[in-house]
Write a protein that holds these residues in place. Structure first.
Motif, PDB file in Angstrom:
ATOM      1  N   LEU A 175       1.060  -1.288  -0.019  1.00  0.00           N
ATOM      2  CA  LEU A 175      -0.052  -0.125  -0.127  1.00  0.00           C
ATOM      3  C   LEU A 175       0.485   1.317   0.047  1.00  0.00           C
ATOM      4  O   LEU A 175       0.467   2.496  -0.875  1.00  0.00           O
ATOM      5  CB  LEU A 175      -0.665  -0.284   0.851  1.00  0.00           C
ATOM      6  CG  LEU A 175      -1.924  -1.442   1.513  1.00  0.00           C
ATOM      7  CD1 LEU A 175      -2.528  -1.203   2.694  1.00  0.00           C
ATOM      8  CD2 LEU A 175      -2.813  -0.795  -0.305  1.00  0.00           C
ATOM      9  N   VAL A 176       2.031   1.587   1.069  1.00  0.00           N
ATOM     10  CA  VAL A 176       2.777   2.529   0.499  1.00  0.00           C
ATOM     11  C   VAL A 176       3.585   2.700  -0.895  1.00  0.00           C
ATOM     12  O   VAL A 176       3.462   3.861  -1.355  1.00  0.00           O
ATOM     13  CB  VAL A 176       3.994   2.557   1.408  1.00  0.00           C
ATOM     14  CG1 VAL A 176       5.193   3.072   1.586  1.00  0.00           C
ATOM     15  CG2 VAL A 176       3.595   2.387   3.086  1.00  0.00           C
ATOM     16  N   TRP A 183      -3.532   7.534   5.298  1.00  0.00           N
ATOM     17  CA  TRP A 183      -2.422   7.284   4.550  1.00  0.00           C
ATOM     18  C   TRP A 183      -0.526   7.439   5.294  1.00  0.00           C
ATOM     19  O   TRP A 183      -0.264   8.439   5.201  1.00  0.00           O
ATOM     20  CB  TRP A 183      -2.149   6.917   3.213  1.00  0.00           C
ATOM     21  CG  TRP A 183      -3.693   6.701   3.063  1.00  0.00           C
ATOM     22  CD1 TRP A 183      -4.887   6.571   2.540  1.00  0.00           C
ATOM     23  CD2 TRP A 183      -3.486   5.386   1.861  1.00  0.00           C
ATOM     24  NE1 TRP A 183      -5.720   5.817   2.232  1.00  0.00           N
ATOM     25  CE2 TRP A 183      -4.808   5.230   1.675  1.00  0.00           C
ATOM     26  CE3 TRP A 183      -1.807   4.818   1.940  1.00  0.00           C
ATOM     27  CZ2 TRP A 183      -4.723   3.861   0.620  1.00  0.00           C
ATOM     28  CZ3 TRP A 183      -2.850   3.292   0.591  1.00  0.00           C
ATOM     29  CH2 TRP A 183      -3.525   2.973  -0.063  1.00  0.00           C
ATOM     30  N   LEU A 184       0.472   6.425   5.255  1.00  0.00           N
ATOM     31  CA  LEU A 184       1.718   6.429   5.696  1.00  0.00           C
ATOM     32  C   LEU A 184       1.790   6.817   7.444  1.00  0.00           C
ATOM     33  O   LEU A 184       2.601   6.976   7.470  1.00  0.00           O
ATOM     34  CB  LEU A 184       2.161   7.370   4.862  1.00  0.00           C
ATOM     35  CG  LEU A 184       1.951   6.899   3.614  1.00  0.00           C
ATOM     36  CD1 LEU A 184       3.568   8.079   2.878  1.00  0.00           C
ATOM     37  CD2 LEU A 184       2.489   5.830   3.259  1.00  0.00           C
ATOM     38  N   SER A 185       0.458   6.374   8.011  1.00  0.00           N
ATOM     39  CA  SER A 185       0.649   6.841   9.231  1.00  0.00           C
ATOM     40  C   SER A 185       0.718   5.463   9.848  1.00  0.00           C
ATOM     41  O   SER A 185       0.679   4.777   9.505  1.00  0.00           O
ATOM     42  CB  SER A 185      -0.359   7.942   9.741  1.00  0.00           C
ATOM     43  OG  SER A 185      -1.367   6.767   9.936  1.00  0.00           O
ATOM     44  N   GLN A 242      -7.823   1.352   8.802  1.00  0.00           N
ATOM     45  CA  GLN A 242      -8.236   3.368   9.525  1.00  0.00           C
ATOM     46  C   GLN A 242      -7.804   4.400   8.451  1.00  0.00           C
ATOM     47  O   GLN A 242      -8.400   5.886   8.401  1.00  0.00           O
ATOM     48  CB  GLN A 242      -8.007   3.256  10.936  1.00  0.00           C
ATOM     49  CG  GLN A 242      -8.687   2.838  12.123  1.00  0.00           C
ATOM     50  CD  GLN A 242      -8.198   3.153  12.737  1.00  0.00           C
ATOM     51  OE1 GLN A 242      -7.281   4.379  13.272  1.00  0.00           O
ATOM     52  NE2 GLN A 242      -8.482   2.472  14.409  1.00  0.00           N
ATOM     53  N   TRP A 243      -6.621   3.382   6.813  1.00  0.00           N
ATOM     54  CA  TRP A 243      -6.390   4.273   6.171  1.00  0.00           C
ATOM     55  C   TRP A 243      -7.913   4.696   5.169  1.00  0.00           C
ATOM     56  O   TRP A 243      -8.044   3.856   4.648  1.00  0.00           O
ATOM     57  CB  TRP A 243      -5.011   3.587   5.347  1.00  0.00           C
ATOM     58  CG  TRP A 243      -4.133   3.687   6.047  1.00  0.00           C
ATOM     59  CD1 TRP A 243      -3.743   4.201   6.967  1.00  0.00           C
ATOM     60  CD2 TRP A 243      -2.627   3.139   5.559  1.00  0.00           C
ATOM     61  NE1 TRP A 243      -2.544   3.306   8.030  1.00  0.00           N
ATOM     62  CE2 TRP A 243      -1.737   3.134   6.709  1.00  0.00           C
ATOM     63  CE3 TRP A 243      -2.393   3.020   4.260  1.00  0.00           C
ATOM     64  CZ2 TRP A 243      -0.353   3.147   6.464  1.00  0.00           C
ATOM     65  CZ3 TRP A 243      -0.889   2.533   3.961  1.00  0.00           C
ATOM     66  CH2 TRP A 243      -0.153   2.651   5.459  1.00  0.00           C
ATOM     67  N   ILE A 258      -9.923  -6.129   2.172  1.00  0.00           N
ATOM     68  CA  ILE A 258     -10.941  -7.161   1.059  1.00  0.00           C
ATOM     69  C   ILE A 258     -11.248  -5.559   0.016  1.00  0.00           C
ATOM     70  O   ILE A 258     -11.952  -5.970  -1.389  1.00  0.00           O
ATOM     71  CB  ILE A 258     -12.521  -7.167   1.952  1.00  0.00           C
ATOM     72  CG1 ILE A 258     -13.110  -6.285   2.812  1.00  0.00           C
ATOM     73  CG2 ILE A 258     -11.189  -8.102   2.489  1.00  0.00           C
ATOM     74  CD1 ILE A 258     -14.142  -6.876   2.967  1.00  0.00           C
ATOM     75  N   GLU A 259     -10.996  -3.719   0.512  1.00  0.00           N
ATOM     76  CA  GLU A 259     -11.929  -3.361  -0.828  1.00  0.00           C
ATOM     77  C   GLU A 259     -10.722  -2.351  -1.278  1.00  0.00           C
ATOM     78  O   GLU A 259     -10.184  -1.549   0.609  1.00  0.00           O
ATOM     79  CB  GLU A 259     -13.363  -2.843  -0.362  1.00  0.00           C
ATOM     80  CG  GLU A 259     -14.277  -4.148  -0.432  1.00  0.00           C
ATOM     81  CD  GLU A 259     -15.406  -3.777  -0.586  1.00  0.00           C
ATOM     82  OE1 GLU A 259     -15.315  -2.076  -1.290  1.00  0.00           O
ATOM     83  OE2 GLU A 259     -16.787  -4.388  -0.792  1.00  0.00           O
ATOM     84  N   ILE A 260     -10.506  -1.607  -1.884  1.00  0.00           N
ATOM     85  CA  ILE A 260     -10.016  -0.310  -2.303  1.00  0.00           C
ATOM     86  C   ILE A 260     -10.357   0.518  -2.811  1.00  0.00           C
ATOM     87  O   ILE A 260     -10.702  -0.123  -4.300  1.00  0.00           O
ATOM     88  CB  ILE A 260      -8.163  -0.690  -2.726  1.00  0.00           C
ATOM     89  CG1 ILE A 260      -7.405  -1.741  -2.185  1.00  0.00           C
ATOM     90  CG2 ILE A 260      -7.114   1.142  -3.075  1.00  0.00           C
ATOM     91  CD1 ILE A 260      -6.020  -1.627  -2.974  1.00  0.00           C
ATOM     92  N   ASP A 261     -11.168   1.782  -2.310  1.00  0.00           N
ATOM     93  CA  ASP A 261     -12.722   2.557  -3.393  1.00  0.00           C
ATOM     94  C   ASP A 261     -11.603   3.844  -3.035  1.00  0.00           C
ATOM     95  O   ASP A 261     -11.912   4.620  -2.201  1.00  0.00           O
ATOM     96  CB  ASP A 261     -13.128   2.525  -2.690  1.00  0.00           C
ATOM     97  CG  ASP A 261     -14.637   3.439  -3.211  1.00  0.00           C
ATOM     98  OD1 ASP A 261     -14.469   3.581  -4.182  1.00  0.00           O
ATOM     99  OD2 ASP A 261     -15.858   2.890  -2.830  1.00  0.00           O
ATOM    100  N   MET A 262     -10.997   3.784  -4.277  1.00  0.00           N
ATOM    101  CA  MET A 262     -10.305   5.585  -4.804  1.00  0.00           C
ATOM    102  C   MET A 262     -11.061   6.133  -5.324  1.00  0.00           C
ATOM    103  O   MET A 262     -10.784   6.985  -6.109  1.00  0.00           O
ATOM    104  CB  MET A 262      -8.663   5.492  -5.550  1.00  0.00           C
ATOM    105  CG  MET A 262      -7.582   5.230  -3.973  1.00  0.00           C
ATOM    106  SD  MET A 262      -7.835   6.547  -2.200  1.00  0.00           S
ATOM    107  CE  MET A 262      -7.036   5.375  -1.278  1.00  0.00           C
ATOM    108  N   PHE A 263     -12.279   5.840  -5.846  1.00  0.00           N
ATOM    109  CA  PHE A 263     -13.280   6.674  -6.485  1.00  0.00           C
ATOM    110  C   PHE A 263     -12.720   7.835  -6.893  1.00  0.00           C
ATOM    111  O   PHE A 263     -13.512   8.631  -5.761  1.00  0.00           O
ATOM    112  CB  PHE A 263     -15.095   6.606  -6.122  1.00  0.00           C
ATOM    113  CG  PHE A 263     -15.417   6.631  -7.428  1.00  0.00           C
ATOM    114  CD1 PHE A 263     -16.158   6.151  -8.482  1.00  0.00           C
ATOM    115  CD2 PHE A 263     -16.080   8.030  -7.334  1.00  0.00           C
ATOM    116  CE1 PHE A 263     -16.785   6.456 -10.079  1.00  0.00           C
ATOM    117  CE2 PHE A 263     -17.207   8.084  -8.311  1.00  0.00           C
ATOM    118  CZ  PHE A 263     -17.480   7.507  -9.286  1.00  0.00           C
TER     119      PHE A 263
END
Length: 236
Positions: A175-176, A193-195, A201-202, A214-219
């Protein structure tokens, strides 16, 4: 293998290039959504990237107002070809949908899938040591029972917030890389992010009860750059 991940939405950003074949080979049944100009063999562009077309408003060819896009749509002729009837910087083949022109736009699914609800879905409570103090009531009342051990227990909450398995470290590392490859400093929302916060909690990440993403939602989050191969490391 993406054994836990089941949904990735990277549409309406500024990503370029293509989704590498190695990523496609790894995703299995993952629903991967990217913008339609990104080459992706495992993305169903026919479903997600249907196009609407709108004629250039007010356009007509150089012969007069009667010869607008509606006229071209109703007429059987070859005036769609060439540039003999150019007007206002357009010809029929750039202004009228029936001639292959017009203004095209991607019909994406409703942005109701936006990750705005994701913070409420985080299993962050299970990661906090909030129950630890209630499990030590007898230590504070019995100083003769080596109370020096009590501080060592209460001083360890940060350990539970750190990756405790090789996979969790691999997950965080992937993810980084994803953050850096897509210009994360310029995202519209990069909360946590990156914390040192747990990755669940990112912003935009949704986890299961085992803290697997299980999900990455960057819409529509202003991502820019290439989708990194390391995204394929998100597995158990």
């Amino acid at each position: 293998q993406f054994s836990q991940l089941n949904y990735v939405d990277l549409r309406l950003n500024e990503l370029t290039g293509s989704v590498l074949s190695g990523v496609c080979d790894s995703i299995g049944g993952v629903k991967l959504h990217v913008d339609c100009d990104i080459e992706c063999d495992c993305c169903n562009h026919e479903v997600l990237c249907e196009e609407e077309c709108t004629d250039v408003s007010g356009w007509h060819d150089s012969d007069g107002e009667a010869y607008d896009c509606a006229w071209y749509a109703e007429s059987d002729n070859d005036r769609c070809e060439g540039s003999d009837f150019e007007n206002d910087g357009h010809t029929a083949n750039t202004a009228c949908c029936v001639c292959g022109g017009g203004i095209k736009g991607v019909v994406n699914p409703s942005p109701s899938q936006s990750p705005s609800v994701s913070p409420t879905q985080q299993p962050s409570v299970s990661l906090q040591p909030s129950t630890a103090p209630t499990q030590q009531p007898t230590l504070s009342t019995s100083p003769s029972q080596q109370p020096s051990f009590s501080p060592s227990v209460s001083q360890q909450p940060s350990v539970s917030m750190q990756p405790t398995t090789l996979y969790q470290m691999q997950q965080r590392g992937a993810l980084v890389v994803f953050y850096n490859a897509t210009n994360g400093d310029e995202w519209d929302d990069s909360t946590n992010w990156l914390s040192h916060a747990p990755i669940c909690q990112w912003y935009g990440l949704i986890c299961n009860n085992d803290d697997d993403v299980i999900e990455i939602d960057m819409f529509y989050n202003n991502l820019q750059g290439l989708i990194p191969f390391e995204l394929g490391l998100l597995s158990n």
